[in-house]
Write a protein that holds these residues in place. Structure first.
Motif, PDB file in Angstrom:
ATOM      1  N   GLN A  65       0.834  -1.206   0.000  1.00 54.59           N
ATOM      2  CA  GLN A  65       0.000   0.000   0.000  1.00 54.59           C
ATOM      3  C   GLN A  65       0.869   1.256   0.000  1.00 54.59           C
ATOM      4  OE1 GLN A  65      -2.769   0.179   3.284  1.00 54.59           O
ATOM      5  NE2 GLN A  65      -4.139   1.572   2.204  1.00 54.59           N
ATOM      6  N   VAL A  66       1.952   1.238   0.767  1.00 49.70           N
ATOM      7  CA  VAL A  66       2.827   2.405   0.847  1.00 49.70           C
ATOM      8  C   VAL A  66       3.559   2.649  -0.474  1.00 49.70           C
ATOM      9  CG1 VAL A  66       4.936   3.302   1.920  1.00 49.70           C
ATOM     10  CG2 VAL A  66       3.117   2.317   3.344  1.00 49.70           C
ATOM     11  N   ASP A  67       3.990   1.570  -1.131  1.00 49.35           N
ATOM     12  CA  ASP A  67       4.765   1.715  -2.363  1.00 49.35           C
ATOM     13  C   ASP A  67       3.993   2.447  -3.455  1.00 49.35           C
ATOM     14  OD1 ASP A  67       7.019   0.572  -1.373  1.00 49.35           O
ATOM     15  OD2 ASP A  67       6.676  -1.422  -2.234  1.00 49.35           O
ATOM     16  N   GLN A  68       2.691   2.318  -3.473  1.00 49.87           N
ATOM     17  CA  GLN A  68       1.896   3.039  -4.466  1.00 49.87           C
ATOM     18  C   GLN A  68       2.071   4.545  -4.323  1.00 49.87           C
ATOM     19  OE1 GLN A  68      -2.228   1.717  -4.569  1.00 49.87           O
ATOM     20  NE2 GLN A  68      -1.644  -0.274  -3.760  1.00 49.87           N
ATOM     21  N   TRP A  69       2.191   4.999  -3.082  1.00 52.03           N
ATOM     22  CA  TRP A  69       2.360   6.436  -2.844  1.00 52.03           C
ATOM     23  C   TRP A  69       3.820   6.845  -2.880  1.00 52.03           C
ATOM     24  CZ3 TRP A  69      -1.660   9.431  -3.306  1.00 52.03           C
ATOM     25  CH2 TRP A  69      -2.930   8.841  -3.180  1.00 52.03           C
ATOM     26  N   ARG A  70       4.703   5.904  -2.578  1.00 55.80           N
ATOM     27  CA  ARG A  70       6.132   6.207  -2.662  1.00 55.80           C
ATOM     28  C   ARG A  70       6.529   6.525  -4.101  1.00 55.80           C
ATOM     29  NH1 ARG A  70       9.975   3.325   0.978  1.00 55.80           N
ATOM     30  NH2 ARG A  70       8.383   1.694   0.980  1.00 55.80           N
ATOM     31  N   GLN A  71       5.884   5.868  -5.059  1.00 52.55           N
ATOM     32  CA  GLN A  71       6.159   6.133  -6.471  1.00 52.55           C
ATOM     33  C   GLN A  71       5.718   7.533  -6.874  1.00 52.55           C
ATOM     34  OE1 GLN A  71       4.409   2.977  -8.805  1.00 52.55           O
ATOM     35  NE2 GLN A  71       5.345   1.365  -7.557  1.00 52.55           N
ATOM     36  N   ARG A  72       4.663   8.040  -6.232  1.00 55.19           N
ATOM     37  CA  ARG A  72       4.180   9.379  -6.547  1.00 55.19           C
ATOM     38  C   ARG A  72       4.992  10.462  -5.828  1.00 55.19           C
ATOM     39  NH1 ARG A  72      -2.455   8.755  -6.405  1.00 55.19           N
ATOM     40  NH2 ARG A  72      -2.552   6.625  -7.244  1.00 55.19           N
ATOM     41  N   TYR A  73       5.590  10.076  -4.708  1.00 56.98           N
ATOM     42  CA  TYR A  73       6.398  11.030  -3.926  1.00 56.98           C
ATOM     43  C   TYR A  73       7.784  10.428  -3.696  1.00 56.98           C
ATOM     44  CZ  TYR A  73       1.912  13.305  -2.821  1.00 56.98           C
ATOM     45  OH  TYR A  73       0.691  13.940  -2.892  1.00 56.98           O
ATOM     46  N   PRO A  74       8.583  10.299  -4.754  1.00 58.19           N
ATOM     47  CA  PRO A  74       9.894   9.640  -4.613  1.00 58.19           C
ATOM     48  C   PRO A  74      10.859  10.398  -3.715  1.00 58.19           C
ATOM     49  CG  PRO A  74       9.671  10.680  -6.770  1.00 58.19           C
ATOM     50  CD  PRO A  74       8.321  10.738  -6.137  1.00 58.19           C
ATOM     51  N   GLU A  75      10.608  11.682  -3.511  1.00 64.14           N
ATOM     52  CA  GLU A  75      11.510  12.478  -2.671  1.00 64.14           C
ATOM     53  C   GLU A  75      11.298  12.247  -1.179  1.00 64.14           C
ATOM     54  OE1 GLU A  75       8.477  13.244  -4.109  1.00 64.14           O
ATOM     55  OE2 GLU A  75       8.907  15.306  -4.756  1.00 64.14           O
ATOM     56  N   VAL A  76      10.229  11.546  -0.818  1.00 59.24           N
ATOM     57  CA  VAL A  76       9.923  11.320   0.598  1.00 59.24           C
ATOM     58  C   VAL A  76      10.570  10.027   1.081  1.00 59.24           C
ATOM     59  CG1 VAL A  76       8.094  10.912   2.289  1.00 59.24           C
ATOM     60  CG2 VAL A  76       7.735  12.563   0.437  1.00 59.24           C
ATOM     61  N   ASP A  77      11.357  10.129   2.141  1.00 60.99           N
ATOM     62  CA  ASP A  77      11.982   8.967   2.773  1.00 60.99           C
ATOM     63  C   ASP A  77      10.935   8.297   3.664  1.00 60.99           C
ATOM     64  OD1 ASP A  77      13.685   7.099   3.874  1.00 60.99           O
ATOM     65  OD2 ASP A  77      14.597   8.512   5.286  1.00 60.99           O
ATOM     66  N   VAL A  78      10.663   7.019   3.424  1.00 58.37           N
ATOM     67  CA  VAL A  78       9.606   6.316   4.152  1.00 58.37           C
ATOM     68  C   VAL A  78      10.165   5.119   4.910  1.00 58.37           C
ATOM     69  CG1 VAL A  78       7.335   5.247   4.001  1.00 58.37           C
ATOM     70  CG2 VAL A  78       8.026   6.933   2.280  1.00 58.37           C
ATOM     71  N   GLU A  79       9.731   4.978   6.140  1.00 54.91           N
ATOM     72  CA  GLU A  79      10.044   3.795   6.939  1.00 54.91           C
ATOM     73  C   GLU A  79       8.741   3.076   7.255  1.00 54.91           C
ATOM     74  OE1 GLU A  79      11.789   2.479  11.340  1.00 54.91           O
ATOM     75  OE2 GLU A  79      11.861   4.590  10.700  1.00 54.91           O
TER      76      GLU A  79
END
Length: 295
Positions: A221-235
């Motif tokens: 679920q997170v990866d879908q949004w990580r692709q739209r916001y690649p500049e955001v570091d996610v844990e």
């Protein structure tokens, strides 16, 4: 309305913590390059009150009415000291505070509820009013908590539950993390406890496989949004505890907690249930509630 003109709206009640909330809201508005709109409105009277309660409420309303301009000037001055270039407007509304803020949410980027001191006015503003605004607002709502008066480098924590509403929560959380240039911590919780009778032979359950499934669901679920916001570091974090405990644990090192609501009433709403009420009572940082839009 152009996005850069969409204001951050903060409701104040004259308390010291409301001034802090206004300063925090001003800092968020500055990050977005948006104006700040400061609202002071009348407390809600409620229904079926005793004569004594009505008299107390009337006295509070009279005091609030006479002091509105003083409160608004104080809040404006406090924000301007931090953000001298920020565009600020104010409004002294004669309507009940919940109605005023819900109306304002139609053209707002964010509603911030300021004031948590244990006073008659603050109890109204951050008690039942919070539930009404969160349930009915057209934009995300922040219940101000803690002592922060600005944004920091601390991460933003978001609760993810795997539902369609969770996508809206993630969208909001990613947007804020990007604007503030901070890390996003996505938290999903699950528990090894099962209701009595649900598990006949609990020792045969592959708990490792269940935890792996939770990880897969969260990262997917997170990866879908990580692709739209690649500049955001996610844990991504999976916790084997209740959602409320998990979010409070990670909120200790965060500057904001983001959770979602399905927009139900205060008794049955997802975020207005035990998890969110736990956060609203115990969180030491601002709590943002974003409501799922109708499908």
């Amino acid at each position: 309305m152009p996005e850069h003109n969409t204001p951050v709206v903060v409701g104040i009640d004259g308390s010291d913590s409301a001034l802090q909330a206004a300063r925090w809201a001003g800092a968020v508005a500055a990050v977005y390059g948006a104006p700040l709109h400061i609202v002071h409105a009348m407390p809600s009277i409620g229904r079926n009150l005793t004569e004594t309660a009505v008299a107390i409420q009337a006295a509070i309303m009279s005091y609030q009415h006479d002091s509105a301009l003083i409160f608004l000037r104080a809040a404006t001055a406090a924000v301007q000291q931090d953000q001298p270039d920020l565009s600020i407007t104010t409004e002294a509304s004669e309507t009940p505070v919940d109605e005023a803020l819900i109306d304002a949410s139609a053209t707002a980027r964010l509603i911030v509820l300021g004031g948590k001191d244990v006073t008659g006015a603050a109890a109204l503003l951050l008690g039942s009013t919070t539930l009404r605004v969160v349930t009915n607002a057209a934009c995300p709502v922040v219940a101000f908590r803690g002592d922060a008066v600005g944004v920091s480098e601390k991460p933003i924590v978001v609760g993810v539950d795997g539902t369609a509403a969770g996508d809206g929560v993630l969208a909001t959380a990613f947007e804020f993390a990007k604007a503030m240039a901070v890390k996003l911590v996505a938290v999903r919780s699950w528990t090894t406890r099962a209701p009595a009778g649900d598990v006949t032979i609990p020792f045969l359950i592959d708990w490792d496989a269940l935890e792996a499934a939770e990880w897969s669901a969260l990262t997917g679920q997170v990866d879908q949004w990580r692709q739209r916001y690649p500049e955001v570091d996610v844990e991504c974090v999976v916790e084997t505890m209740s959602p409320g405990r998990a979010l409070l644990r990670h909120a200790e090192d965060a500057q904001l907690v983001v959770v979602g609501s399905r927009g139900r009433n205060a008794l049955t709403g997802l975020v207005l249930g035990s998890t969110s009420m736990n956060l609203l009572h115990h969180s030491q940082v601002p709590v943002m509630v974003t409501r799922a839009q109708p499908e």
